[in-house]
Write a protein that holds these residues in place. Structure first.
Motif, PDB file in Angstrom:
ATOM      1  N   THR A 167       0.804  -1.230   0.000  1.00 36.11           N
ATOM      2  CA  THR A 167       0.000   0.000   0.000  1.00 36.11           C
ATOM      3  C   THR A 167       0.834   1.276   0.000  1.00 36.11           C
ATOM      4  O   THR A 167       0.350   2.324  -0.444  1.00 36.11           O
ATOM      5  CB  THR A 167      -0.935   0.034   1.223  1.00 36.11           C
ATOM      6  OG1 THR A 167      -0.154  -0.067   2.417  1.00 36.11           O
ATOM      7  CG2 THR A 167      -1.941  -1.103   1.175  1.00 36.11           C
ATOM      8  N   GLU A 182      -1.746  10.706   4.989  1.00 34.07           N
ATOM      9  CA  GLU A 182      -3.172  10.380   5.039  1.00 34.07           C
ATOM     10  C   GLU A 182      -3.388   8.871   5.115  1.00 34.07           C
ATOM     11  O   GLU A 182      -4.371   8.397   5.697  1.00 34.07           O
ATOM     12  CB  GLU A 182      -3.884  10.948   3.804  1.00 34.07           C
ATOM     13  CG  GLU A 182      -5.399  10.858   3.871  1.00 34.07           C
ATOM     14  CD  GLU A 182      -6.093  11.551   2.712  1.00 34.07           C
ATOM     15  OE1 GLU A 182      -7.310  11.306   2.525  1.00 34.07           O
ATOM     16  OE2 GLU A 182      -5.432  12.329   1.997  1.00 34.07           O
ATOM     17  N   LEU A 183      -2.447   8.125   4.548  1.00 35.95           N
ATOM     18  CA  LEU A 183      -2.553   6.668   4.557  1.00 35.95           C
ATOM     19  C   LEU A 183      -2.235   6.069   5.923  1.00 35.95           C
ATOM     20  O   LEU A 183      -2.817   5.058   6.325  1.00 35.95           O
ATOM     21  CB  LEU A 183      -1.603   6.072   3.509  1.00 35.95           C
ATOM     22  CG  LEU A 183      -1.546   4.551   3.412  1.00 35.95           C
ATOM     23  CD1 LEU A 183      -2.873   3.994   2.888  1.00 35.95           C
ATOM     24  CD2 LEU A 183      -0.392   4.116   2.505  1.00 35.95           C
ATOM     25  N   HIS A 186      -4.880   4.699   8.431  1.00 34.25           N
ATOM     26  CA  HIS A 186      -5.546   3.503   7.911  1.00 34.25           C
ATOM     27  C   HIS A 186      -4.640   2.282   8.057  1.00 34.25           C
ATOM     28  O   HIS A 186      -5.119   1.181   8.376  1.00 34.25           O
ATOM     29  CB  HIS A 186      -5.926   3.719   6.438  1.00 34.25           C
ATOM     30  CG  HIS A 186      -6.851   4.872   6.210  1.00 34.25           C
ATOM     31  ND1 HIS A 186      -8.214   4.772   6.384  1.00 34.25           N
ATOM     32  CD2 HIS A 186      -6.588   6.161   5.849  1.00 34.25           C
ATOM     33  CE1 HIS A 186      -8.773   5.955   6.129  1.00 34.25           C
ATOM     34  NE2 HIS A 186      -7.808   6.800   5.807  1.00 34.25           N
ATOM     35  N   HIS A 188      -2.345   1.955  10.390  1.00 32.79           N
ATOM     36  CA  HIS A 188      -2.335   1.660  11.823  1.00 32.79           C
ATOM     37  C   HIS A 188      -3.519   0.772  12.193  1.00 32.79           C
ATOM     38  O   HIS A 188      -3.363  -0.233  12.902  1.00 32.79           O
ATOM     39  CB  HIS A 188      -2.405   2.952  12.639  1.00 32.79           C
ATOM     40  CG  HIS A 188      -1.204   3.831  12.489  1.00 32.79           C
ATOM     41  ND1 HIS A 188      -1.115   5.063  13.097  1.00 32.79           N
ATOM     42  CD2 HIS A 188      -0.041   3.658  11.812  1.00 32.79           C
ATOM     43  CE1 HIS A 188       0.040   5.610  12.796  1.00 32.79           C
ATOM     44  NE2 HIS A 188       0.712   4.775  12.022  1.00 32.79           N
ATOM     45  N   GLN A 189      -4.690   1.146  11.719  1.00 32.91           N
ATOM     46  CA  GLN A 189      -5.902   0.404  12.049  1.00 32.91           C
ATOM     47  C   GLN A 189      -5.834  -1.024  11.488  1.00 32.91           C
ATOM     48  O   GLN A 189      -6.201  -1.987  12.176  1.00 32.91           O
ATOM     49  CB  GLN A 189      -7.131   1.126  11.491  1.00 32.91           C
ATOM     50  CG  GLN A 189      -8.456   0.500  11.888  1.00 32.91           C
ATOM     51  CD  GLN A 189      -9.642   1.335  11.414  1.00 32.91           C
ATOM     52  OE1 GLN A 189      -9.475   2.320  10.704  1.00 32.91           O
ATOM     53  NE2 GLN A 189     -10.835   0.938  11.803  1.00 32.91           N
ATOM     54  N   ALA A 190      -5.346  -1.148  10.250  1.00 34.33           N
ATOM     55  CA  ALA A 190      -5.257  -2.468   9.623  1.00 34.33           C
ATOM     56  C   ALA A 190      -4.231  -3.349  10.334  1.00 34.33           C
ATOM     57  O   ALA A 190      -4.470  -4.542  10.556  1.00 34.33           O
ATOM     58  CB  ALA A 190      -4.905  -2.315   8.145  1.00 34.33           C
TER      59      ALA A 190
END
Length: 209
Positions: A167, A182-183, A186, A188-190
Motif C-alpha cells: 500500500t 493520510e494513509l 488507515h 495503523h488500524q489495519a
C-alpha cells in the motif's frame, strides 16, 4: 575490529554502494560487474571475494538496505522509553521506516521492487556487524517482552510486511490513492487488526486502542 577486517568491510560496502547507485541509474539488467567494480574503484577480483555474481550482490544489497533502515528505526525507538507495548513499538518502527523511504525514493524503488518474502527472510537474519543483532533477533526480543502472546508470529509479520509494502509504494511515489500521511492512520488500524487476529491470550480480540 582489526585494520584488515575494517578494510575488508570498507571494500564490501563500497561495492554495495556502487551497485546500488548503478542499479538505480541504469537498471539491474544494464549494469555489469565491470561497471560495479569500476565505479567502486576496486579490482574485479575483489568482487569475487565477497559475491558470487551480480544476482548475489543484488540479494546482499537488498538485505543490507532493509536491515539498515530497520536498524535506524529501532535505534530511534530505544530513545522513546515511554513506548513499552509491543504493538505500539511495531507501529512506531513502521512509521519511521515509511518516513525514511519517503525521504529516499531510490530506496523505495529498490526495496519495493525486490522485497519479496524470500528476500525479506534473508534480511531478517542478516547481521550488519558483530555488535549489531539481526532483525529476527530484535523481533524475538520484542515479542518476549510483549503484553500479549501471538500464534504464528512469522506469518503475522509476513502479513504486516505485505500490507505495508503493497500500500505504501504508490502513496510515497505518486501520492495515490492518497499521500503517505493520510494513509498512515488507515495502516495503523489495519495492522492493529492483524495483531487482534493473532493474539492467543485471554484478551485476544479486545483491543485496548
Amino acid at each position: 575490529m582489526g585494520k584488515v577486517d575494517h578494510n575488508k568491510q570498507q571494500k564490501r560496502e563500497s561495492l554495495l554502494d556502487s551497485a546500488f547507485s548503478l542499479f538505480i541509474d541504469n537498471g539491474f539488467n544494464k549494469t555489469s560487474i565491470s561497471d560495479i567494480v569500476k565505479n567502486a574503484g576496486v579490482a574485479k577480483g575483489t568482487f569475487y571475494l565477497y559475491f558470487k555474481d551480480k544476482y548475489d550482490i543484488r540479494n546482499h544489497l537488498i538485505a543490507h538496505k532493509a536491515s539498515q533502515v530497520f536498524q535506524n528505526s529501532y535505534l530511534k525507538l530505544q530513545k522513546h522509553t515511554e513506548i513499552r507495548d509491543f504493538e505500539d513499538q511495531v507501529i512506531f518502527i513502521m512509521d519511521d521506516i515509511l518516513d525514511q523511504l519517503a525521504s529516499n525514493l531510490n530506496l523505495v524503488r529498490l526495496l519495493s521492487k525486490h522485497l519479496s518474502w524470500g528476500f525479506f527472510k534473508n534480511s531478517l537474519f542478516f547481521t550488519p556487524s558483530e555488535d549489531t543483532p539481526s532483525i529476527h533477533t530484535i523481533y524475538d526480543k520484542m515479542l518476549q517482552n510483549a503484553n500479549h502472546t501471538y500464534h504464528s508470529p512469522e506469518l503475522m509479520m509476513y502479513l504486516i510486511l505485505e500490507l505495508v509494502n503493497g500500500t505504501s509504494y504508490n502513496a510515497i511515489l505518486y501520492q495515490q490513492p492518497v499521500g503517505l500521511e493520510e494513509l498512515k492512520p488507515h495502516l495503523h488500524q489495519a495492522v492493529r487488526g492483524i495483531f487482534d487476529q493473532y493474539r492467543t491470550d485471554e484478551t485476544a480480540g479486545d483491543s485496548k486502542h
